[in-house]
Scaffold this motif. Structure first.
Motif, PDB file in Angstrom:
ATOM      1  N   ASN A 259       0.782  -1.222   0.000  1.00 52.96           N
ATOM      2  CA  ASN A 259       0.000   0.000   0.000  1.00 52.96           C
ATOM      3  C   ASN A 259       0.821   1.283   0.000  1.00 52.96           C
ATOM      4  N   VAL A 260       2.124   1.175  -0.128  1.00 59.46           N
ATOM      5  CA  VAL A 260       2.931   2.380  -0.261  1.00 59.46           C
ATOM      6  C   VAL A 260       2.810   2.847  -1.705  1.00 59.46           C
ATOM      7  N   CYS A 261       2.298   4.063  -1.891  1.00 59.44           N
ATOM      8  CA  CYS A 261       2.021   4.556  -3.244  1.00 59.44           C
ATOM      9  C   CYS A 261       3.295   4.641  -4.065  1.00 59.44           C
ATOM     10  N   GLU A 262       3.217   4.157  -5.291  1.00 57.50           N
ATOM     11  CA  GLU A 262       4.370   4.258  -6.183  1.00 57.50           C
ATOM     12  C   GLU A 262       4.454   5.685  -6.702  1.00 57.50           C
ATOM     13  N   PRO A 263       5.593   6.337  -6.580  1.00 58.51           N
ATOM     14  CA  PRO A 263       5.709   7.744  -6.984  1.00 58.51           C
ATOM     15  C   PRO A 263       5.474   7.937  -8.480  1.00 58.51           C
ATOM     16  N   GLU A 264       4.885   9.090  -8.826  1.00 58.60           N
ATOM     17  CA  GLU A 264       4.627   9.416 -10.221  1.00 58.60           C
ATOM     18  C   GLU A 264       5.435  10.622 -10.686  1.00 58.60           C
ATOM     19  N   TYR A 265       5.821  11.475  -9.741  1.00 59.45           N
ATOM     20  CA  TYR A 265       6.604  12.662 -10.056  1.00 59.45           C
ATOM     21  C   TYR A 265       7.955  12.589  -9.359  1.00 59.45           C
TER      22      TYR A 265
ATOM     23  N   MET B 104       2.050  -0.112 -18.975  1.00 67.23           N
ATOM     24  CA  MET B 104       0.857   0.664 -19.334  1.00 67.23           C
ATOM     25  C   MET B 104      -0.396  -0.191 -19.248  1.00 67.23           C
ATOM     26  N   HIS B 105      -0.306  -1.445 -19.672  1.00 69.41           N
ATOM     27  CA  HIS B 105      -1.449  -2.356 -19.575  1.00 69.41           C
ATOM     28  C   HIS B 105      -1.839  -2.580 -18.112  1.00 69.41           C
ATOM     29  N   ASP B 106      -0.826  -2.735 -17.258  1.00 72.65           N
ATOM     30  CA  ASP B 106      -1.084  -3.069 -15.854  1.00 72.65           C
ATOM     31  C   ASP B 106      -1.598  -1.882 -15.045  1.00 72.65           C
ATOM     32  N   LYS B 107      -1.134  -0.675 -15.383  1.00 75.88           N
ATOM     33  CA  LYS B 107      -1.396   0.471 -14.511  1.00 75.88           C
ATOM     34  C   LYS B 107      -2.215   1.586 -15.146  1.00 75.88           C
ATOM     35  N   ALA B 108      -2.700   1.377 -16.347  1.00 80.00           N
ATOM     36  CA  ALA B 108      -3.445   2.444 -17.028  1.00 80.00           C
ATOM     37  C   ALA B 108      -4.713   2.797 -16.272  1.00 80.00           C
ATOM     38  N   GLU B 109      -5.022   4.081 -16.248  1.00 85.73           N
ATOM     39  CA  GLU B 109      -6.265   4.561 -15.638  1.00 85.73           C
ATOM     40  C   GLU B 109      -6.997   5.441 -16.645  1.00 85.73           C
ATOM     41  N   MET B 110      -8.308   5.510 -16.481  1.00 85.25           N
ATOM     42  CA  MET B 110      -9.104   6.321 -17.401  1.00 85.25           C
ATOM     43  C   MET B 110      -9.084   7.777 -16.944  1.00 85.25           C
ATOM     44  N   ASN B 111      -8.812   8.670 -17.886  1.00 87.17           N
ATOM     45  CA  ASN B 111      -8.861  10.107 -17.627  1.00 87.17           C
ATOM     46  C   ASN B 111      -9.564  10.798 -18.777  1.00 87.17           C
TER      47      ASN B 111
ATOM     48  N   LEU C 211       0.564   7.977 -15.750  1.00 92.45           N
ATOM     49  CA  LEU C 211       1.301   9.197 -15.461  1.00 92.45           C
ATOM     50  C   LEU C 211       2.713   8.824 -15.041  1.00 92.45           C
ATOM     51  N   LEU C 212       3.703   9.474 -15.657  1.00 93.42           N
ATOM     52  CA  LEU C 212       5.103   9.245 -15.297  1.00 93.42           C
ATOM     53  C   LEU C 212       5.845  10.566 -15.441  1.00 93.42           C
ATOM     54  N   GLY C 213       6.286  11.103 -14.311  1.00 91.92           N
ATOM     55  CA  GLY C 213       6.959  12.393 -14.357  1.00 91.92           C
ATOM     56  C   GLY C 213       6.000  13.482 -14.801  1.00 91.92           C
TER      57      GLY C 213
ATOM     58  N   TYR D 255       4.639  13.720 -17.745  1.00 93.73           N
ATOM     59  CA  TYR D 255       3.932  13.317 -18.950  1.00 93.73           C
ATOM     60  C   TYR D 255       2.930  12.194 -18.690  1.00 93.73           C
ATOM     61  N   ARG D 256       1.953  12.106 -19.583  1.00 94.77           N
ATOM     62  CA  ARG D 256       1.033  10.968 -19.624  1.00 94.77           C
ATOM     63  C   ARG D 256       1.289  10.184 -20.905  1.00 94.77           C
ATOM     64  N   TYR D 257       1.230   8.848 -20.784  1.00 92.30           N
ATOM     65  CA  TYR D 257       1.519   7.959 -21.912  1.00 92.30           C
ATOM     66  C   TYR D 257       0.326   7.056 -22.157  1.00 92.30           C
ATOM     67  N   TRP D 258       0.067   6.736 -23.426  1.00 88.38           N
ATOM     68  CA  TRP D 258      -0.956   5.752 -23.757  1.00 88.38           C
ATOM     69  C   TRP D 258      -0.618   5.072 -25.081  1.00 88.38           C
ATOM     70  N   LEU D 259      -1.286   3.948 -25.341  1.00 88.68           N
ATOM     71  CA  LEU D 259      -1.007   3.154 -26.530  1.00 88.68           C
ATOM     72  C   LEU D 259      -1.913   3.560 -27.685  1.00 88.68           C
ATOM     73  N   GLY D 260      -1.371   3.443 -28.907  1.00 89.64           N
ATOM     74  CA  GLY D 260      -2.179   3.688 -30.083  1.00 89.64           C
ATOM     75  C   GLY D 260      -3.233   2.602 -30.250  1.00 89.64           C
ATOM     76  N   ILE D 261      -4.167   2.799 -31.147  1.00 91.63           N
ATOM     77  CA  ILE D 261      -5.294   1.870 -31.324  1.00 91.63           C
ATOM     78  C   ILE D 261      -4.814   0.458 -31.600  1.00 91.63           C
TER      79      ILE D 261
END
Length: 449
Positions: free
Chosen positions: A123-129, A290-297, A308-310, A312-318
């Motif tokens: 439960n220790v949050c993984e840092p994003e920034y 990205m598959h494991d940790k993606a969230e909807m925004n 979210l990483l640093g 930037y936000r990253y996502w996969l193409g279609i």
């Protein structure tokens, strides 16, 4: 001292002690510091004070309160601005190096005393920034059977805990202040194979005793040793995570990202997995992440699954043969700037350009939003080059404001120092009821005249 044309009078806090013993009482007076010290000398003679200290705490816009008063500082303010510790038994304030007398009130023994770090690894949050790693290892600690909750920044606390225990063993008294989140002070006395532990809460106006029990000495030291070891573990774990974070960030930044000119609703860049075959294994692991940790925004009005990483936000193409990137929500103003610039008639597309290239081009062309001007309940956006746009205002109103800005700039002698803040000052002279807000007020404007 004056403010808004009114005389400011200082509030002087006075620490005084009646006898040659540790601990102080608080008082205050509202008058100049030298006057307060003179009055303290009189009080010292009149009441036989052993010693006193006088210093300016703050400034008032009131008449001087010349009478000396007993003063009780607010708990949260005292904790955040000083290192004083209050003893409810002595009703005195102590510096950390002073020794508070052992409390005489009878209390029960807590044979089940336990310090628990809630959360553990899962439960220790993984840092994003990157800022998340800045001397921060946030854990939730429960003290004793009452489960008094206390957030701790372990990086600050770990050496303090060692000092706290070492002093207790040597002097039979010690204290520890937690300066983040819960405004907590721990006081401990060693006596007859037990340790009396008091936990004070300085969160509000008054000090609250959250925990006051006798703990068998062996249990007390065992639990604090475990706490120390666990916090060291979390610090080391966070350091390793930071190393991995930077390694991944540096790899992603080393790739050649290309602006996606088809996507004007979410200004973004992309890379093709096909064009990066030499780095495919590393990219494959990132795709899995990205598959494991993606969230909807919903970003710029468009929903998409991303991580979210640093910055930037990253996502996969279609077809998952490409990876896309855009700035995070913290850079939403930059995204809005780029989005606005792309849709303008001054944007010039160049092959293989990046988002940074677009941002730099908007700056070069002066199409960079610096302030909002509100006139007659209508908002007008003003750009670095003096251009004005508005959703509610007419083209004629925009042109009129543009001409006013140009006229101001034309008549300003030192144009090399004509900043956004200077524009604000000048606009308020032209428009009595002009509302202004914005950013980068120190930026130098480049207005076309």
């Amino acid at each position: 001292m004056e403010r808004y044309g009114k005389k400011l009078y200082p509030l002087c806090e006075i620490l005084y002690k009646k006898y040659n013993s540790e601990g102080w009482y608080f008082g205050c007076m509202g008058r100049e510091e030298e006057e307060c010290k003179k009055k303290c000398e009189e009080l010292k003679k009149e009441y036989g004070w052993y010693d006193y200290k006088c210093f300016v705490k703050s400034w008032w816009v009131v008449k001087p309160a010349t009478k000396f008063q007993i003063y009780t500082p607010r708990a949260n303010s005292m904790h955040e601005t000083s290192n004083f510790i209050y003893s409810t038994q002595e009703q005195k304030y102590y510096y950390p190096e002073e020794i508070i007398p052992y409390p005489q009130k009878e209390i029960e023994i807590d044979d089940n005393f336990k310090i628990t770090i809630k959360g553990e690894d899962d439960n220790v949050c993984e840092p994003e920034y990157e800022e998340d790693f800045n001397e921060k290892t946030e854990v939730l600690i429960l003290f004793g059977s009452t489960e008094y909750e206390n957030f701790v920044l372990a990086d600050y606390m770990v050496e303090d805990i060692k000092t706290f225990i070492d002093r207790l063993k040597k002097e039979n008294y010690s204290n520890l202040s937690v300066l983040e989140y819960t405004n907590t002070k721990l006081l401990a006395w060693k006596k007859d194979n037990t340790v009396r532990l008091i936990i004070q809460n300085y969160n509000d106006d008054d000090i609250i005793i959250e925990y006051d029990k006798l703990i068998p000495e062996n249990i007390f030291y065992r639990e604090f040793d475990k706490l120390y070891e666990k916090l060291v573990y979390y610090i080391n774990r966070r350091a390793k995570m930071y190393e991995e974070f930077k390694e991944q960030e540096n790899f992603l930044h080393s790739l050649k990202w290309i602006y996606d000119k088809q996507n004007i609703n979410i200004p973004c860049e992309y890379i093709s997995l096909e064009d990066n075959k030499g780095k495919f294994e590393v990219l494959k692991n990132f795709v899995k992440q990205m598959h494991d940790k993606a969230e909807m925004n919903e970003y710029c009005g468009v929903p998409y699954a991303n991580i979210l990483l640093g910055e930037y936000r990253y996502w996969l193409g279609i077809n998952e043969n490409s990876i896309y990137i855009t700035y995070s929500y913290s850079s939403r103003y930059l995204i809005e700037d780029i989005k606005r610039f792309i849709k303008s008639n001054v944007f010039e597309y160049k092959e293989n350009m990046t988002l940074s290239d677009i941002a730099n081009q908007s700056l070069d062309k002066g199409y960079y939003y610096v302030t909002k001007c509100t006139l007659n309940d209508k908002d007008f956006k003003v750009y670095l080059n003096g251009q004005v746009e508005s959703e509610k205002g007419s083209q004629e109103e925009c042109k009129q404001l543009e001409e006013t800005i140009k006229e101001i700039y034309r008549n300003y002698k030192n144009k090399e120092k004509f900043s956004v803040s200077i524009l604000w000052d000048e606009l308020t002279k032209h428009y009595a009821h002009c509302g202004l807000c914005g950013r980068d007020t120190d930026m130098i404007m480049n207005i076309k005249i």
